[in-house]
Design an enzyme around this catalytic site. Structure first.
Site, PDB file in Angstrom:
ATOM      1  N   GLU A 178     -55.803 -43.352   2.245  1.00 33.42           N
ATOM      2  CA  GLU A 178     -55.181 -43.679   3.529  1.00 33.42           C
ATOM      3  C   GLU A 178     -55.643 -42.744   4.631  1.00 33.42           C
ATOM      4  O   GLU A 178     -55.178 -41.608   4.721  1.00 33.42           O
ATOM      5  CB  GLU A 178     -53.648 -43.625   3.427  1.00 33.42           C
ATOM      6  N   GLU A 182     -47.782 -42.372  -3.624  1.00 31.68           N
ATOM      7  CA  GLU A 182     -47.343 -41.079  -3.072  1.00 31.68           C
ATOM      8  C   GLU A 182     -46.091 -40.540  -3.766  1.00 31.68           C
ATOM      9  O   GLU A 182     -45.228 -39.943  -3.127  1.00 31.68           O
ATOM     10  CB  GLU A 182     -47.058 -41.211  -1.578  1.00 31.68           C
TER      11      GLU A 182
HETATM   12  C1  GAL Z   1     -47.983 -43.381   3.644  1.00 34.70           C
HETATM   13  C2  GAL Z   1     -47.615 -44.528   2.726  1.00 34.70           C
HETATM   14  C3  GAL Z   1     -47.987 -45.859   3.339  1.00 34.70           C
HETATM   15  C4  GAL Z   1     -47.518 -45.932   4.749  1.00 34.70           C
HETATM   16  C5  GAL Z   1     -48.075 -44.762   5.532  1.00 34.70           C
HETATM   17  C6  GAL Z   1     -47.688 -44.718   6.978  1.00 34.70           C
HETATM   18  O1  GAL Z   1     -47.305 -42.244   3.329  1.00 34.70           O
HETATM   19  O2  GAL Z   1     -48.274 -44.386   1.498  1.00 34.70           O
HETATM   20  O3  GAL Z   1     -47.464 -46.893   2.566  1.00 34.70           O
HETATM   21  O4  GAL Z   1     -46.138 -45.904   4.750  1.00 34.70           O
HETATM   22  O5  GAL Z   1     -47.621 -43.588   4.966  1.00 34.70           O
HETATM   23  O6  GAL Z   1     -48.068 -45.848   7.621  1.00 34.70           O
END
Ligand code: GAL
Length: 848
Positions: free
Chosen positions: A257, A188
């Site tokens: 994600e 990110e």
């Molecule tokens: C994303 C990040 C993850 C984790 C997630 C929230 O932005 O890439 O590593 O932090 O948010 O759980």
């Protein structure tokens, strides 16, 4: 001759075998490429469901079970970050043992016949301490993280290469016949690149090039990185990714994600994301051309020890994920998503081999139809209306769609799944308390069996001071995160003629801190505790203090609660005191901010490793018949038996104040029953409409975390050394182990519910599935009724219509099995009963 012939034959056999095995090895090497539609593995398009399970957030003994539960949940791929700071605790000193045994984890995934996405990072965020980058790197002169900075790039490349080579050595890349199909570099960074100016842009390009130069033979991804250079694939992270567009038209739509829940912070509420909405988001993604989808997290696990980042992230990283922190499937989420995965897989061929046609069925209703001339056809029909159900006509058939839902039709006719209709079983989970059972024998001759031992630390400098200086230092720069704790001491002289000594009006203390938390002691007595809030760590506070005439010893224990895990230039975010003042003395404000302070890094008990079962370090312990209560700075130790049974175990720390806990030298983690605000929770969560982490909170006014996971594999049957360091005071007599036990398994389904078993469409044949967790079996039925049962789980009741044979039928199909499927057919039930009434089957079972 005969023997020569035989030898020759054997030779030929060997040659033959050699050729065979050679071809097998060659065939095992998998060629992973992609185009705009999907990943292509050995020439075959793939639609992949992936699940994040972070290896150090559970223990090796749990890994096979977690991977199995993911596979049973319809998952094809396991995804994990790599946790640099766990692997390289000091420069060039590597650790891959225990929870950090990455090769072992990958092998378990491989042996389960699953694939793997390796997100090397090595920056990961992840609510992990310092975002996964070792703290020592911040102190390598001239280093700035995550930009075009030579020392940073050097160490990042070094670690990335180490991991890639380790994976290559084990033949773990798909190109070598292994499970790894994708690797990620960075994480990110797109959000922060502009904050780093030109250096940011250059760093992105460097990171991509460095990754490509590793020659893994599988594609690289960068998430939320819009300028990731071809051939590195930019991927999406969000609660919804249906609208996401890859950066290049040649690239597939990958969702790295999808957050099926959210993390917790000490003092925060407990977030939940409804299964209906998770399923909706996933279905929409595949409806709109997605082909690789990953749940972050599928099993969140535990931030053992001091691994949580944040600051203030709880020790639990349960995440409301489909598999809970303890490794048990979370119902109905796990079951609902399993059904969803089956439905999507039924569409795989049609989805991947046809272009979609978008059909508008109403102002907020739409179908995407994937069809070709050969008759292969799959359709996803969505109702985007977040309030109202809607009936639509699709190919001359009417379909009723609940609000905010997607129906999946693998043959463009029959709905096999609707994201808002949950029929998965649900489970009632109890935390069964068990008194701590003192062991009758001790593992070490110097450790007393049974009872409690304590060691009380002095408030202030123990041993030799580390240094003295005027004013305050930055907490993190001083401890370098070798410990949470930093003592600051000074003294304050109070004139015996001070008014407050006579009138009892206590002077007030005013403190300002960059974060994270502190305890304030005067003359060895705890006067006040304070901490930052949420993920924002700076705080100030005021409190009355007790001072005596003459010299007052001031001791402040400053603490970190997990270092910053993300943000631009996050490694420079400091912590610790910036101002200490008193008001209410005759000279006006007394400002100690620039006075001489004496410092000591860490606790004496940490220095002596009091948490280790190793007897040599335990010289300080003192036996007590009753452990003292409400006593700050106290180490507690008990030698205890393992709780009975084989269920997962937790430690109930709700009656303690704040501190750290260990079992047999293993770090359980930080405990802190800090309470959540009393407002903004929901009784019931409305799944409809866009989710955000504050939408469906529970736990208002309750401690954010009460139970702390202690993996079963850390226990011996008896003689377990349980150690706590309590900072401010609690009641250790109230500490309990808890067994996480499933008390009831319930499911109900009505006969009109569309269903499909394994990969066959069973038209109009509803079915009910039951599954017991973790090597347990369906042992009894508390309730079974086919007909018109009423009520809900644990309060089901027989209705007007009831098939008297339903119980014996369900028992015959399910008893003593770990799982079973019961179809609502004429063969099984008296379907002719009560004509005209919609019948259903409801069951409540127990597993043991
Ligand atoms: C994303 C990040 C993850 C984790 C997630 C929230 O932005 O890439 O590593 O932090 O948010 O759980």
């Amino acid at each position: 001759m005969a023997s020569v012939g035989c030898t020759l034959l054997l030779c030929w056999c060997f040659v033959g075998l050699y050729i065979l095995s050679y071809t097998a090895a060659a065939a095992a090497a998998n060629n992973v490429t992609y185009d705009s539609r999907s990943l292509i593995i050995n020439g075959e398009r793939k639609l992949l469901i992936s699940a994040a399970i972070h290896y150090p957030r559970s223990v090796p003994a749990m890994w096979p079970g977690l991977v199995k539960a993911a596979k049973e949940g319809g998952v094809d791929v396991i995804e994990t970050y790599v946790f640099w700071n766990g692997h390289e605790p000091s420069p060039g000193n590597y650790y891959f043992g225990g929870r950090y045994d990455l090769p072992k984890f990958v092998k378990i995934v491989q042996d389960a016949g699953m694939l793997l996405i390796l997100r090397i990072g090595p920056f990961v965020a992840a609510e992990w301490n310092f975002g996964g980058i070792p703290v020592w790197l911040h102190y390598v002169p001239g280093t700035v993280f995550r930009t075009d900075n030579e020392p940073f790039k050097h160490y990042m490349q070094n670690f990335t290469t180490l991991i890639v080579n380790m994976m290559k050595k084990e033949k773990f890349f798909a190109s070598q016949g292994g499970p790894i199909i994708l690797s990620q570099v960075e994480n990110e960074y797109g959000y922060y690149e502009t904050a780093y100016g030109e250096g940011g842009k250059a760093y992105t390009q460097w990171a991509a090039k460095m990754a490509l130069s590793q020659n893994t033979g599988v594609p690289w991804i960068m998430c939320q990185q819009w300028d990731a250079p071809d051939p590195v694939i930019n991927t999406c992270n969000s609660f919804y990714c249906d609208d996401f567009k890859p950066s290049y038209p040649t690239m597939p739509k990958i969702w790295t994600e999808n957050w099926p829940g959210w993390f917790k912070t000490f003092g925060g509420r407990d977030p939940h994301r409804p299964a209906e909405d998770v399923a909706y988001a996933v279905a929409r993604f595949f409806q709109k051309g997605g082909s690789v989808h990953n749940y972050y997290m599928y099993h969140g696990g535990t931030n053992f020890g001091r691994t949580s980042g944040g600051p203030f992230i709880t020790t639990s990283y349960d995440y409301d994920a489909p598999i809970d922190e303890y490794g048990l499937p979370r119902f109905p989420k796990w079951g609902h998503l399993k059904e969803l995965h089956r439905a999507i897989k039924l569409c795989e061929h049609a989805l991947l081999n046809n272009k979609p046609t978008l059909v508008h069925l109403g102002s907020q209703q739409e179908a995407d139809v994937y069809e070709d001339e050969s008759g292969s056809c799959a359709a996803f029909i969505a109702n985007l209306d977040d309030k109202n159900e809607k009936t639509v006509q699709f190919r001359n058939v009417s379909y009723t769609l609940p609000a905010w839902s997607v129906s999946i039709l693998p043959d463009c006719k029959n709905v096999v799944f609707n994201t808002a209709k949950v029929v998965s079983q649900i489970a009632t989970i109890d935390m069964v308390p068990e008194q701590l059972q003192p062991s009758t024998s001790s593992p070490h001759k110097d450790l007393k069996a049974g009872g409690w031992e304590i060691y009380v630390e002095k408030a202030g400098i123990w041993g030799e001071a580390d240094f003295t200086r005027s004013g305050f230092v930055d907490h993190i720069n001083t401890t370098k995160d070798t410990t949470d704790y930093l003592w600051h001491t000074t003294s304050l002289f109070v004139d015996k003629n001070e008014e407050f000594l006579k009138n009892g009006n206590k002077p007030r203390l005013f403190i300002e801190s960059k974060g994270h938390a502190l305890h304030f002691f005067v003359n060895g007595i705890l006067q006040a505790s304070a901490s930052g809030n949420g993920t924002v760590s700076p705080f100030n506070f005021t409190s009355p203090v007790s001072l005596k005439a003459g010299k007052n010893e001031i001791a402040i224990l400053s603490m970190t609660v997990g270092l910053q895990n993300a943000g631009s230039f996050y490694e420079w975010v400091g912590a610790g005191l910036t101002s200490v003042k008193f008001k209410g003395l005759k000279d006006g404000t007394v400002d100690l901010s620039n006075t001489t302070w004496t410092y000591k890094i860490g606790l004496e008990g940490e220095h002596l490793s009091l948490y280790n079962a190793d007897a040599l370090n335990n010289v300080k312990w003192k036996s007590v018949s009753e452990p003292p209560k409400n006593q700050p700075l106290t180490w507690y130790k008990a030698i205890v038996d393992a709780p009975p049974g084989n269920e997962p175990v937790a430690l109930d720390m709700v009656h303690m104040g704040k501190g750290l806990a260990w079992l047999n030298g293993e770090q359980i983690g930080r405990y802190w029953p800090r309470k959540a605000p009393t407002d903004k929770c929901v009784k019931a969560c409305d799944y409809r409409g866009k989710f955000n982490p504050d939408k469906c909170n529970t736990g208002c006014g309750e401690p954010t975390q009460r139970w702390y996971h202690v993996p079963r594999s850390w226990f011996k049957p008896s003689g377990n050394v349980l150690v706590m360091f309590e900072e401010k005071g609690g009641d250790p007599t109230q500490i309990r182990f808890l067994r996480r036990k499933l008390s009831a398994l319930c499911a109900h389904v009505s006969e009109d519910h569309p269903s499909f078993v394994t990969n066959n469409l069973h038209k109009n044949k509803a079915s009910l599935e039951l599954k017991c967790p973790m090597n347990t079996y369906i042992s009894a039925f508390k309730f079974v009724s086919y007909g018109t049962p009423t009520g809900t789980c644990q309060s089901y009741a027989i209705g007007d219509c009831h098939d008297p044979d339903s119980r014996s039928l369900v028992q015959k199909l399910c008893l003593n099995k770990s799982e079973c499927i019961v179809e609502l057919t004429e063969k099984n039930f008296k379907t002719e009963l009560c004509p005209g009434m919609m019948k259903k089957l409801a069951v409540e079972a127990t597993c043991s």
